[in-house]
Write a protein that holds these residues in place. Structure first.
Motif, PDB file in Angstrom:
ATOM      1  N   LEU A 140      -4.435   1.100   7.790  1.00 57.06           N
ATOM      2  CA  LEU A 140      -3.248   1.809   8.004  1.00 57.06           C
ATOM      3  C   LEU A 140      -3.510   3.240   8.976  1.00 57.06           C
ATOM      4  CD1 LEU A 140      -1.783   1.072   4.388  1.00 57.06           C
ATOM      5  CD2 LEU A 140      -0.819   0.257   6.508  1.00 57.06           C
ATOM      6  N   ALA A 141      -4.723   3.354   9.264  1.00 54.66           N
ATOM      7  CA  ALA A 141      -5.066   4.496   9.877  1.00 54.66           C
ATOM      8  C   ALA A 141      -4.186   4.842  11.279  1.00 54.66           C
ATOM      9  CB  ALA A 141      -6.516   4.681  10.216  1.00 54.66           C
ATOM     10  N   PRO A 142      -3.848   3.912  12.098  1.00 55.90           N
ATOM     11  CA  PRO A 142      -3.120   4.038  13.260  1.00 55.90           C
ATOM     12  C   PRO A 142      -1.798   4.540  13.028  1.00 55.90           C
ATOM     13  CG  PRO A 142      -4.083   1.876  13.223  1.00 55.90           C
ATOM     14  CD  PRO A 142      -4.279   2.712  12.087  1.00 55.90           C
ATOM     15  N   LEU A 143      -1.076   4.300  11.694  1.00 50.13           N
ATOM     16  CA  LEU A 143       0.195   4.781  11.250  1.00 50.13           C
ATOM     17  C   LEU A 143      -0.151   6.121  10.665  1.00 50.13           C
ATOM     18  CD1 LEU A 143       3.301   4.514  10.857  1.00 50.13           C
ATOM     19  CD2 LEU A 143       2.756   3.205   8.685  1.00 50.13           C
ATOM     20  N   ALA A 144      -0.743   6.342   9.689  1.00 54.76           N
ATOM     21  CA  ALA A 144      -0.830   7.202   8.811  1.00 54.76           C
ATOM     22  C   ALA A 144      -1.950   8.226   8.876  1.00 54.76           C
ATOM     23  CB  ALA A 144      -0.609   6.616   7.373  1.00 54.76           C
ATOM     24  N   GLY A 145      -2.914   7.959   9.800  1.00 57.92           N
ATOM     25  CA  GLY A 145      -3.971   8.687  10.255  1.00 57.92           C
ATOM     26  C   GLY A 145      -4.601   9.251   8.777  1.00 57.92           C
ATOM     27  N   LYS A 146      -5.054  10.415   8.512  1.00 57.47           N
ATOM     28  CA  LYS A 146      -5.736  10.840   7.233  1.00 57.47           C
ATOM     29  C   LYS A 146      -5.138  10.552   6.047  1.00 57.47           C
ATOM     30  CE  LYS A 146      -4.368  15.646   7.754  1.00 57.47           C
ATOM     31  NZ  LYS A 146      -4.689  16.936   7.281  1.00 57.47           N
ATOM     32  N   TYR A 147      -3.673  10.156   6.167  1.00 53.31           N
ATOM     33  CA  TYR A 147      -3.127  10.106   4.790  1.00 53.31           C
ATOM     34  C   TYR A 147      -3.011   8.467   4.512  1.00 53.31           C
ATOM     35  CZ  TYR A 147      -1.467  14.690   5.216  1.00 53.31           C
ATOM     36  OH  TYR A 147      -1.276  15.950   5.380  1.00 53.31           O
ATOM     37  N   ALA A 148      -3.696   7.519   5.425  1.00 55.75           N
ATOM     38  CA  ALA A 148      -3.817   6.162   5.321  1.00 55.75           C
ATOM     39  C   ALA A 148      -4.146   5.905   4.033  1.00 55.75           C
ATOM     40  CB  ALA A 148      -4.707   5.469   6.242  1.00 55.75           C
ATOM     41  N   SER A 149      -5.237   6.530   3.315  1.00 58.33           N
ATOM     42  CA  SER A 149      -5.580   6.063   2.021  1.00 58.33           C
ATOM     43  C   SER A 149      -4.733   6.212   0.766  1.00 58.33           C
ATOM     44  CB  SER A 149      -6.930   6.775   1.682  1.00 58.33           C
ATOM     45  OG  SER A 149      -6.724   8.076   1.907  1.00 58.33           O
ATOM     46  N   TRP A 150      -3.716   7.233   0.923  1.00 59.91           N
ATOM     47  CA  TRP A 150      -2.747   7.561   0.200  1.00 59.91           C
ATOM     48  C   TRP A 150      -1.748   6.457   0.194  1.00 59.91           C
ATOM     49  CZ3 TRP A 150      -1.311  13.461  -0.342  1.00 59.91           C
ATOM     50  CH2 TRP A 150      -2.559  14.063  -0.664  1.00 59.91           C
ATOM     51  N   LEU A 151      -1.440   6.121   1.492  1.00 60.27           N
ATOM     52  CA  LEU A 151      -0.006   5.274   1.659  1.00 60.27           C
ATOM     53  C   LEU A 151      -0.782   3.831   0.901  1.00 60.27           C
ATOM     54  CD1 LEU A 151       2.390   4.484   2.997  1.00 60.27           C
ATOM     55  CD2 LEU A 151       1.371   3.991   5.031  1.00 60.27           C
ATOM     56  N   PHE A 152      -2.207   3.443   1.292  1.00 62.82           N
ATOM     57  CA  PHE A 152      -2.469   2.181   0.900  1.00 62.82           C
ATOM     58  C   PHE A 152      -2.626   2.342  -0.712  1.00 62.82           C
ATOM     59  CE2 PHE A 152      -6.024  -0.404  -0.398  1.00 62.82           C
ATOM     60  CZ  PHE A 152      -5.985  -1.835   0.136  1.00 62.82           C
ATOM     61  N   ALA A 153      -2.936   3.317  -1.317  1.00 59.50           N
ATOM     62  CA  ALA A 153      -3.211   3.454  -2.746  1.00 59.50           C
ATOM     63  C   ALA A 153      -1.837   3.279  -3.408  1.00 59.50           C
ATOM     64  CB  ALA A 153      -3.891   4.799  -3.016  1.00 59.50           C
ATOM     65  N   PHE A 154      -0.893   4.008  -2.771  1.00 60.96           N
ATOM     66  CA  PHE A 154       0.378   3.960  -3.365  1.00 60.96           C
ATOM     67  C   PHE A 154       0.897   2.411  -3.398  1.00 60.96           C
ATOM     68  CE2 PHE A 154       5.009   4.714  -4.011  1.00 60.96           C
ATOM     69  CZ  PHE A 154       4.965   5.451  -4.934  1.00 60.96           C
ATOM     70  N   GLY A 155       0.710   1.769  -2.462  1.00 61.12           N
ATOM     71  CA  GLY A 155       1.398   0.539  -2.195  1.00 61.12           C
ATOM     72  C   GLY A 155       0.683  -0.388  -3.228  1.00 61.12           C
TER      73      GLY A 155
END
Lengths: 420, 421
Positions: free
Chosen positions: B274-289
């Motif tokens: 998800l890094a291309p979309l969320a950059g360094k917040y990718a892991s947060w986005l992934f974790a939430f989903g």
């Protein structure tokens, strides 16, 4: 072993099905596929056997059976005919129609699933005695009864599993899916009518659509009306659509007008009009009036069936009126006093009972109405009035102050608590 | 008369209204399909095999639609749940083995959901011996309090998060020609890891619990035979949306992780897709989903398992019964939650591996359910004119046979490959 006459023994369906059926000269006819019983009697006798050989199914009369042991041995000259292709009235195909199906346990007032059938064999007849709805029946069907019984009796010799057979007497159960004849329909009607309407409603909620429609069609009008009053509106609507319009109209007439209006309100417009047309005029008019209101408003919840008297009536007359109408009114507590169409006040049943003199006019006992509501009042407003003034029924009045009906506490509770 | 004419052919708005009234079971079931096991399996497929498994998504989607349509149709026409139908038509022995398969598959799935809870909350530095017991107790209490419907809505809104994958895929600028080619070019490898992954992909997409769950939902909604075609739209739409997401997950992982040669060992690494979309917040986005998906599935899988088993055995079931009245029901539910959460608490358990394994179990057990569904859907007495058509049978039988073949192959080559990769 010869079949003992005068003696008896118990057999399970599971033990019989799959046994080889052998003619008197030792020729195998196939394996037992199913048993057919005559269902009109309290303990139905097995009439014939269905025998499967490859793809063909044939039928042999039970009276042609000589003995049941390792195999099912037929007498000499037994006639083997083709199996019937269509269901016959008052004949139960036990394996197909009863085993593994849900049936109504009349005593326990709930649905149960049949794990096995228990037969009593005596005097050349074999009758259904019980249905097994217990865990041991399941274990037997798996073919594991011997090892499981062994292990359990080793570990806990007094385990309930070993002694408490969960058998229900055939007399106290009602199969749902099968082609019954007149006798059985009458018996079924009586049995189902003995259930509490709330239990019957819950059973119908638990059944699948087809079964609950079959069951509903077998109820007499009064039982059907009582049960519908206890079900959810969605189910009541569905069931009314499942019976012929004339019967639906009869049922609606039997129901309390407010419940009937609820059930009708969810139906498509033309069906509703058709049913209202088919109903007797006075009942139809009452229900049609209630239909005008929102179902969660005082108007939608109210019933026009109440006890109303002029203030000049005496205590004795009031008692007589309550007795006269007791049959049709589920709940009587307040008696409303009406003069010239206008609501003047009320007396409670308690007032009548403690009144010193039966010839007293009701006006002498009159209580002010602490709260009344308009027909468009929300259910919460009605609930607040009932709760604040400890009313069992809240009168509904129009703008001019004339009495239209009352909302009783059971309907308020159902709305506030949710569900039927 | 006008109303009758309307009944025969409803107007456009009436048809839309009818669709909205019956929709739900298909869409909800399909959304839950992308649970912890699903997200993980798709991520692993993309990260480890690049675009090599992309071609399976088309056939899997077709098979999913066929199977789910069959389950919806069985529910609509018979008005009975799948477990009930199996019991009434095939007897106690078959019911026992199917139930056992279902309980095992759902237990494996529940373990995966709790592994998903642990993995997602680890990203927020919550250790699993805190997160898993808390969530387990929470799920248990939530279900027994019976506010399932509200939870369902929250979950559905939150599952819109999956849109992140298609967006991320676009931003990663893959070579679309190559993607298109890979999507239609079948490849096959004979190694155990590839076959296991293939079984997992099918198993996670066409999970056995889905047929039971969706059919129960259709029955509960009292959908009528007249409304069957609207239910079909619901089912097809759900399957398509879900598999577009699944496709994007595989592809996003192929375009990011696989390209950089990263193999997924932890959830943190899976989040890089998800890094291309969320950059360094990718892991947060992934974790939430992942957390959202795991939580909801962890609630409904044990519950629906308890329903199916008790109903087909004829025991009392339902949350409106008291504990004493429906002991088997409550113990089964509690047991599955407890075991599911308990297994994840074993120290040093590889969470990602566990989630993949559970989906392979799904895939292996799928044919059991499928064969009985097929026999029911072809029963003329039961289904009348609504019984299966020839193409349906072809697709569904092919799915069952392929899954049996793959499972046999995997067992034959030994699970050695699986353990060592």
């Amino acid at each position: 072993m010869e079949r003992p006459s005068g003696k008896f023994r118990f057999l399970f369906f599971t033990d019989l099905v799959g046994k080889k059926v052998v003619s008197s000269d030792g020729e195998s006819l196939g394996r037992l596929a199913d048993l057919v019983a005559v269902s009109g009697e309290p303990y139905p006798p097995v009439e014939s056997l269905l025998v499967r050989s490859g793809k063909t199914m044939s039928q042999v009369s039970w009276s042609s059976v000589a003995s049941v042991n390792g195999n099912i041995q037929l007498v000499p000259g037994a006639t083997v005919g083709p199996a019937p292709s269509a269901p016959v009235a008052d004949r139960l195909h036990l394996g197909q129609e009863i085993l593994d199906r849900q049936i109504v346990d009349i005593e326990g007032a709930k649905l149960v699933r049949v794990n096995d059938l228990h037969f009593l064999e005596t005097k050349g007849q074999m009758r259904i005695a019980h249905v097994d709805v217990g865990l041991r029946g399941l274990v037997r069907r798996m073919g594991w009864q011997r090892p499981v019984d062994g292990v359990v009796s080793l570990l806990r010799p007094k385990a309930r599993y070993l002694n408490a057979d969960t058998f229900l007497s055939w007399k106290l159960v009602q199969p749902i899916e099968s082609a019954p004849g007149r006798v059985r329909i009458e018996a079924t009607k009586k049995a189902l009518a003995s259930l509490h309407p709330a239990d019957l409603a819950e059973i119908m909620e638990d059944l699948d659509r087809h079964q609950r429609e079959v069951l509903f069609q077998r109820l007499d009008v009064e039982t059907a009306a009582d049960a519908l009053e206890e079900t959810s509106t969605a189910l009541a609507t569905e069931l009314l659509e499942a019976v012929p319009p004339e019967k639906a109209a009869d049922i609606l007439e039997e129901m309390a007008p407010d419940e009937a209006a609820d059930a009708l309100s969810e139906l498509p417009g033309h069906t509703r009009d058709e049913l209202l047309q088919a109903m007797e005029k006075p009942e139809a008019a009452e229900v049609a009036e209630l239909l005008e209101y929102h179902p969660r408003s005082a108007g939608g919840l109210m019933t026009p069936d109440l006890v109303e008297l002029p203030p000049t009536a005496t205590v004795a007359e009031a008692f007589a009126e309550v007795r006269r109408r007791a049959e049709e009114l589920p709940l009587v507590y307040e008696i409303f006093l009406v003069e010239g169409g206008l609501l003047q006040g009320m007396v409670t049943l308690k007032d009548l009972i403690v009144a010193a003199d039966p010839s007293l006019p009701l006006s002498s006992l009159l209580r002010e109405i602490p709260a009344s509501v308009g027909a468009d009042a929300d259910v919460r407003e009605v609930a607040r009035a009932a709760s604040k003034y400890n009313l069992l029924s809240v009168p509904v009045v129009d703008r001019a102050g004339s009495l239209m009906g009352m909302v009783t506490v059971d309907d308020i509770l159902a709305e506030v608590v949710g569900g039927a | 008369m006008a109303p009758e004419k309307r009944q025969v052919r409803p107007g456009r708005w009436r048809r839309v209204a009818l669709f909205l009234a019956v929709m739900g079971p298909g869409l909800i079931t399909a959304s839950v399909d992308n649970d912890a096991g699903g997200i993980t399996t798709y991520s692993l497929a993309g990260a480890h095999f690049g675009t090599k498994l992309l071609w399976t998504m088309g056939p899997i989607t077709v098979a999913l639609i066929v199977v789910q349509e069959m389950s919806a149709r069985l529910g609509v026409v018979t008005g009975k749940g799948l477990a009930d139908l199996i019991r009434e038509n095939f007897g106690v022995r078959t019911t026992f083995w199917v139930s056992l398969a279902l309980v095992l598959a759902n237990l494996a799935n529940t373990i995966a959901e709790f592994a998903g809870v642990a993995a997602s909350l680890q990203i927020f530095q919550v250790p699993r011996w805190v997160s898993v017991p808390l969530v387990a107790v929470g799920v248990w209490a939530l279900v027994l309090k019976g506010s399932n419907r509200a939870v369902e809505k929250v979950f559905l809104v939150a599952s819109l998060l999956y849109v992140a994958y298609p967006i991320s895929l676009f931003l990663a600028k893959p070579d679309w020609g190559e993607v298109a080619l890979a999507a239609v070019t079948p490849t096959f490898q004979t190694d155990g890891a590839y076959v296991a992954m293939l079984i997992g992909m099918v198993g996670t997409t066409i999970a056995p619990w889905m047929q039971f769950y969706q059919q129960a939902a259709v029955v509960e909604k009292r959908i009528d035979v007249d409304e069957l075609r609207y239910t079909r739209i619901d089912v097809v739409l759900g399957c398509m949306v879900t598999n577009v997401v699944a496709f994007s997950i595989v592809m996003a992982c192929a375009a990011t992780l696989h390209k950089q040669g990263i193999t997924i060992q932890t959830a943190d690494q899976a989040a890089l897709a998800l890094a291309p979309l969320a950059g360094k917040y990718a892991s947060w986005l992934f974790a939430f989903g992942l957390f959202n998906a795991s939580l909801f599935a962890a609630a409904i899988l044990p519950l629906s398992t308890a329903y199916f088993v008790t109903e087909s055995a004829g025991w009392e079931s339902g949350l409106d019964r008291k504990w004493g009245e429906a002991k088997q029901f409550y113990w089964l539910f509690t047991g599955i939650v407890a075991v599911g959460a308990g297994v994840v608490l074993i120290p040093h358990l590889p969470l990602i591996r566990i989630m993949l394994l559970s989906q392979i179990v799904n895939g292996m057990l799928l044919p059991f359910v499928l064969i009985y569904m097929l026999r029911l859907a072809n029963d003329e007495k039961l289904m009348g004119v609504h019984r299966n058509g020839r193409w349906f049978n072809l697709v569904a039988w092919t799915t069952a046979v392929v899954m049996i073949g793959l499972t046999a192959y995997l067992v034959a080559t030994g699970i050695r490959d699986l353990v060592t990769t």
